[in-house]
Design a protein around this motif. Structure first.
Motif, PDB file in Angstrom:
ATOM      1  N   VAL A 258       0.834  -1.198   0.000  1.00 34.90           N
ATOM      2  CA  VAL A 258       0.000   0.000   0.000  1.00 34.90           C
ATOM      3  C   VAL A 258       0.873   1.255   0.000  1.00 34.90           C
ATOM      4  CG1 VAL A 258      -1.949  -1.132   1.115  1.00 34.90           C
ATOM      5  CG2 VAL A 258      -0.205  -0.044   2.529  1.00 34.90           C
ATOM      6  N   ASP A 259       0.346   2.316  -0.591  1.00 33.83           N
ATOM      7  CA  ASP A 259       1.095   3.576  -0.666  1.00 33.83           C
ATOM      8  C   ASP A 259       1.068   4.336   0.661  1.00 33.83           C
ATOM      9  OD1 ASP A 259       1.732   3.511  -3.571  1.00 33.83           O
ATOM     10  OD2 ASP A 259      -0.457   3.518  -3.732  1.00 33.83           O
ATOM     11  N   GLY A 260       0.001   4.153   1.421  1.00 30.95           N
ATOM     12  CA  GLY A 260      -0.106   4.870   2.683  1.00 30.95           C
ATOM     13  C   GLY A 260      -0.898   4.089   3.695  1.00 30.95           C
ATOM     14  N   VAL A 261      -0.525   4.239   4.956  1.00 35.07           N
ATOM     15  CA  VAL A 261      -1.232   3.593   6.060  1.00 35.07           C
ATOM     16  C   VAL A 261      -1.569   4.650   7.112  1.00 35.07           C
ATOM     17  CG1 VAL A 261      -1.085   1.927   7.951  1.00 35.07           C
ATOM     18  CG2 VAL A 261      -0.024   1.397   5.748  1.00 35.07           C
ATOM     19  N   VAL A 262      -2.794   4.586   7.630  1.00 36.44           N
ATOM     20  CA  VAL A 262      -3.150   5.324   8.844  1.00 36.44           C
ATOM     21  C   VAL A 262      -3.422   4.280   9.913  1.00 36.44           C
ATOM     22  CG1 VAL A 262      -4.714   6.981   9.918  1.00 36.44           C
ATOM     23  CG2 VAL A 262      -4.164   7.188   7.484  1.00 36.44           C
ATOM     24  N   GLU A 263      -2.536   4.181  10.897  1.00 37.63           N
ATOM     25  CA  GLU A 263      -2.641   3.163  11.942  1.00 37.63           C
ATOM     26  C   GLU A 263      -3.253   3.795  13.185  1.00 37.63           C
ATOM     27  OE1 GLU A 263      -3.199   0.468  14.064  1.00 37.63           O
ATOM     28  OE2 GLU A 263      -1.717   1.595  15.230  1.00 37.63           O
ATOM     29  N   THR A 264      -4.477   3.386  13.531  1.00 34.82           N
ATOM     30  CA  THR A 264      -5.193   4.025  14.634  1.00 34.82           C
ATOM     31  C   THR A 264      -5.403   3.121  15.839  1.00 34.82           C
ATOM     32  OG1 THR A 264      -7.471   3.410  13.993  1.00 34.82           O
ATOM     33  CG2 THR A 264      -6.480   5.309  12.863  1.00 34.82           C
ATOM     34  N   THR A 265      -5.022   1.855  15.769  1.00 36.78           N
ATOM     35  CA  THR A 265      -5.380   0.915  16.839  1.00 36.78           C
ATOM     36  C   THR A 265      -4.495   1.041  18.073  1.00 36.78           C
ATOM     37  OG1 THR A 265      -3.925  -0.905  16.126  1.00 36.78           O
ATOM     38  CG2 THR A 265      -6.102  -0.732  15.068  1.00 36.78           C
ATOM     39  N   GLY A 266      -3.260   1.508  17.905  1.00 32.26           N
ATOM     40  CA  GLY A 266      -2.322   1.517  19.020  1.00 32.26           C
ATOM     41  C   GLY A 266      -1.767   0.145  19.338  1.00 32.26           C
TER      42      GLY A 266
END
Length: 369
Positions: A258-266
């Motif tokens: 993937v080109d970008g990741v937004v990781e929100t889970t911690g």
């Protein structure tokens, strides 16, 4: 003169929220007194209330406030009595990052917003029976009918703005949108991955739908949240209860990544997989905060192909610029954050907190009347 009001006080770590009478201090020249009409509940509030961050307790939390200005300090120029306002974080306005348009990385950010519990001069704007309480949370402490707020935390809203809808813009929505717009800035045809379909993750998905990204992948363990993610713009979903995250990403992207990741889970394991799933020149944005001291192994050779890992605070947002744009997008129906919100009366704050912790509610918003 000082003001008596009702606030939700956390007495000690894990004790929950209880409504009690408190006294607000006289305004300093750069402060505003706001009659709070709505306040979102964020997982940062829950983390502090649970004792996971060193904020001084007893104290008053709340950092997604909204309301009406009642009085302004002598040096305040942004707003006047009677203005509707949204509340967000505070900053000094003087350090290099503030002057460069990145106040979320202010030199004083941690003590002024998250862990200090007091103004820069060491005083708290909130007391009870003459004893100071932890306050000045994100420059506002908005879990109260009234709040003493830093001018730099205040953003003027339109007179007819629905504050009980817009309150979450000051943190959760702004953070998810900022991760996509300010850091990833997807080029045409990009593939994005959002891990965690809570309020921040779903806000990132809505923001991504307004970019030239053509594939938006949502990953979560809760089927109903993945269904909502699809309705809000996700083109693909991964249910990590039944699928291996890394294998599913590889399959969806034909092993390109993937080109970008937004990781929100911690979750450190999720972050590790997300980083290893980056395409060449891809960027992973860390939004979710694991416990202090958490380490995630990174293959240095893997990173040499232009891959980046970036930490993010408050969407790297300059609030006076971004929040009015979000207001316009939400009120025009282009970011339907109402799909995330469940409303509670102020006296139901503990129920709202319990529902958020149980995953029953995505974004609780208190109505204070």
């Amino acid at each position: 003169m000082s003001t008596t009001t009702t606030a939700a006080v956390v007495e000690s770590a894990g004790s929950g929220f209880a409504l009690t009478q408190v006294t607000l201090d006289d305004l300093r020249p750069d402060e505003v007194r706001v009659r709070v009409t709505a306040a979102g509940i964020c997982h940062t509030d829950l983390g502090v209330a649970g004792g996971h961050l060193p904020f001084p307790l007893p104290g008053v939390l709340g950092h997604e406030g909204a309301g009406v200005v009642e009085e302004v300090g002598s040096a305040v120029t942004k707003v006047a009595a009677g203005d509707q306002v949204l509340l967000s974080y505070t900053s000094c306005g003087r350090c290099p990052n503030c002057r460069d348009g990145h106040p979320a990385y202010c030199d004083t950010w941690l003590p002024s917003n998250l862990i200090g519990g007091e103004r820069a001069d060491g005083t708290s704007p909130i007391s009870r029976d003459g004893v100071p309480l932890g306050g000045h949370f994100f420059g506002q402490s908005s879990f109260a009918h009234h709040a003493v707020v830093d001018e730099r935390s205040v953003v003027k809203a339109p007179a007819d703005a629905p504050l009980d809808l817009l309150a979450p813009l000051g943190c959760g929505v702004m953070t998810g949108a900022g991760a996509v717009w300010h850091v990833l800035a997807p080029r045409p045809g990009a593939t994005l991955l959002v891990t965690g379909a809570g309020a921040v993750g779903l806000s990132a998905i809505m923001a991504a739908q307004l970019t030239p990204a053509t594939r938006i992948i949502a990953a979560d363990r809760v089927a109903s949240r993945l269904a909502l993610a699809t309705e809000l713009g996700a083109t693909d979903t991964i249910d990590t209860t039944h699928e291996d995250l890394g294998e599913a990403i590889a399959k969806l992207t034909s092993d390109r990544g993937v080109d970008g990741v937004v990781e929100t889970t911690g979750n450190a394991d999720v972050l590790g997989v997300a980083i290893s799933s980056l395409a060449t020149r891809g960027t992973a944005v860390i939004v979710g905060a694991p416990a202090f001291g958490t380490q995630v192994p990174v293959n240095v050779n893997f990173m040499l192909s232009g891959r980046k890992v970036v930490g993010l605070t408050m969407g790297d947002a300059e609030t006076q610029s971004l929040i009015p744009v979000l207001v316009d997008l939400v009120t025009a129906g282009r970011m339907p954050i109402d799909r995330l919100i469940t409303h509670y009366e102020f006296g139901e704050i503990q129920q709202a907190v319990d529902d958020a912790l149980a995953g029953v509610t995505i974004k609780p918003v208190l109505r204070l009347g």
